[in-house]
Design an enzyme around this catalytic site. Sequence first.
Site, mmCIF file in Angstrom:
data_model
loop_
_atom_site.group_PDB
_atom_site.id
_atom_site.type_symbol
_atom_site.label_atom_id
_atom_site.label_comp_id
_atom_site.label_asym_id
_atom_site.label_seq_id
_atom_site.Cartn_x
_atom_site.Cartn_y
_atom_site.Cartn_z
ATOM 1 N N LYS A 174 0.840 -1.130 -0.095
ATOM 2 C CA LYS A 174 -0.009 0.005 -0.054
ATOM 3 C C LYS A 174 0.903 1.345 -0.164
ATOM 4 O O LYS A 174 0.348 2.336 0.600
ATOM 5 C CB LYS A 174 -1.017 -0.088 1.248
ATOM 6 C CG LYS A 174 -2.051 -0.944 1.195
ATOM 7 C CD LYS A 174 -2.718 -1.147 -0.050
ATOM 8 C CE LYS A 174 -3.142 -2.251 -0.503
ATOM 9 N NZ LYS A 174 -3.447 -2.390 -1.902
ATOM 10 N N HIS A 209 7.167 -7.388 -1.991
ATOM 11 C CA HIS A 209 7.058 -6.960 -0.773
ATOM 12 C C HIS A 209 8.072 -7.297 0.263
ATOM 13 O O HIS A 209 7.722 -7.044 1.269
ATOM 14 C CB HIS A 209 5.753 -6.909 -0.373
ATOM 15 C CG HIS A 209 4.387 -6.113 -1.154
ATOM 16 N ND1 HIS A 209 4.881 -5.073 -1.532
ATOM 17 C CD2 HIS A 209 3.220 -6.391 -1.296
ATOM 18 C CE1 HIS A 209 3.642 -4.626 -2.248
ATOM 19 N NE2 HIS A 209 2.701 -5.446 -2.085
HETATM 20 P P1 PAP Z 1 -0.421 -3.034 -3.171
HETATM 21 O O1 PAP Z 1 0.353 -3.125 -1.974
HETATM 22 O O2 PAP Z 1 -1.844 -3.782 -3.049
HETATM 23 O O3 PAP Z 1 0.072 -3.571 -4.632
HETATM 24 P P2 PAP Z 1 -0.094 -0.295 -3.514
HETATM 25 O O4 PAP Z 1 -0.206 -0.373 -5.195
HETATM 26 O O5 PAP Z 1 1.349 -0.386 -3.009
HETATM 27 O O6 PAP Z 1 -1.009 -1.439 -3.116
HETATM 28 O O7 PAP Z 1 -0.676 0.995 -2.943
HETATM 29 C C1 PAP Z 1 -2.187 1.284 -3.419
HETATM 30 C C2 PAP Z 1 -2.018 2.891 -2.997
HETATM 31 O O8 PAP Z 1 -1.607 3.459 -4.054
HETATM 32 C C3 PAP Z 1 -3.372 3.316 -3.120
HETATM 33 O O9 PAP Z 1 -3.435 4.301 -2.313
HETATM 34 P P3 PAP Z 1 -4.999 4.912 -1.216
HETATM 35 O O10 PAP Z 1 -5.477 3.643 -0.699
HETATM 36 O O11 PAP Z 1 -4.414 5.792 -0.342
HETATM 37 O O12 PAP Z 1 -5.748 5.449 -2.176
HETATM 38 C C4 PAP Z 1 -3.756 3.730 -4.584
HETATM 39 O O13 PAP Z 1 -4.797 4.419 -4.581
HETATM 40 C C5 PAP Z 1 -2.405 4.398 -4.783
HETATM 41 N N1 PAP Z 1 -2.334 4.395 -6.181
HETATM 42 C C6 PAP Z 1 -2.520 3.448 -7.188
HETATM 43 N N2 PAP Z 1 -2.090 3.762 -8.319
HETATM 44 C C7 PAP Z 1 -1.698 5.067 -8.130
HETATM 45 C C8 PAP Z 1 -1.323 6.152 -9.087
HETATM 46 N N3 PAP Z 1 -1.262 5.971 -10.459
HETATM 47 N N4 PAP Z 1 -0.826 7.208 -8.819
HETATM 48 C C9 PAP Z 1 -0.879 7.453 -7.474
HETATM 49 N N5 PAP Z 1 -1.243 6.672 -6.341
HETATM 50 C C10 PAP Z 1 -1.670 5.267 -6.817
#
Ligand code: PAP
Length: 333
Positions: free
Chosen positions: A78, A136
Amino acid sequence: MESSPVKPIVASNMSLESLQKYEDEISALSKGNGWSPSSCLYLYKGFWFHPILLTGVLYARDNFEAQPSDVFLCSFMKTGCTWLKALSFYIATRTQFDDSTSPLRTLVPHYCVPFLERGFQYLTTSGVKTPLFGSHLPYTLLPKSIIDSGCKIVYLCRDPKDTFVSLWNFFRKAPGMSESEDQLVSLKEGFELFCKGLCPYGYGPYWDHVLGYWKASLERPEKILFLKYEDMKEDTEACVKKLADFFGCPFSIDEEKQGMVQKIIKFCSFESLSNLEVNKTGKTPGMIENNAVFRKGKVGDWRNCLNAGMGERLDNVMEEKLTGSGLTFKNSY
Ligand code: PAP
């Protein structure tokens, strides 16, 4: 950075036998609470893991052979790795594809970059092999051959409060959770567990995860690029150029003149990626909605979920753990 077409591999190469093989090793470890009554975590070399994930960690430990040219995109959950994967994949394949042909148009970014601890060939469904891998895993648990081969590593971290809130919201959408909210720990309980280093799928404590890569990046800056989500949001252009330089495929003057950097930033922006049909619909093999990794993509959203006291508490935990390391998170995010 070279990439070549490979035969797509759809299924994980981890079998039930490999899961059984590690049962004894896992069951001998100390146990801790997960974020639901039925889930428990195991403490392996200082980090907590859900047993299924730990199986993948041990499998990678025993089987993964890194090539010196491999590049690892590492992060705690995240902290923005979907974004990092999309940007890195686009940068690495920019001479092969454009906006209309990029595999990112039809596959979620996680499917374009194989995930180390889930059976490392898993998810290379784009049919395009790049040197990129996602993980991760904490630094100290990366398979030995990654360090021995001198592979490059990008590490992305994020303010702990936003990381926790993102994790909390994601976990609520996890299969089995949305139908039975009563199975999920309360926000307060989840927060307490996070402050003790316990996260739903594991990988915590968060501070030790971050510190491992931070220290390694100070020791080997030429091999480990340490990034913060907040800096990427503030100056995406600088980060994208830094990534391309680090990967060994800097933008040429012509590319810069033609607006390649801006094109990549625009395509991989939260607004654009989250609106692609593939990211709005469908589920991962783990039955999580593809859109669960696109929530708000904002800095400071924790304020909508945690009270000021909780924010201060987590800041203090982090500050205490990071003391003397030279790494700080602005407490005002
Ligand atoms: P994961 O560990 O499940 O792969 P990861 O992608 O690391 O998740 O983190 C998700 C966060 O990145 C989300 O944050 P939020 O819950 O605070 O909104 C998600 O919205 C954000 N995120 C995904 N894609 C993008 C992007 N293109 N630009 C900025 N933030 C993003």
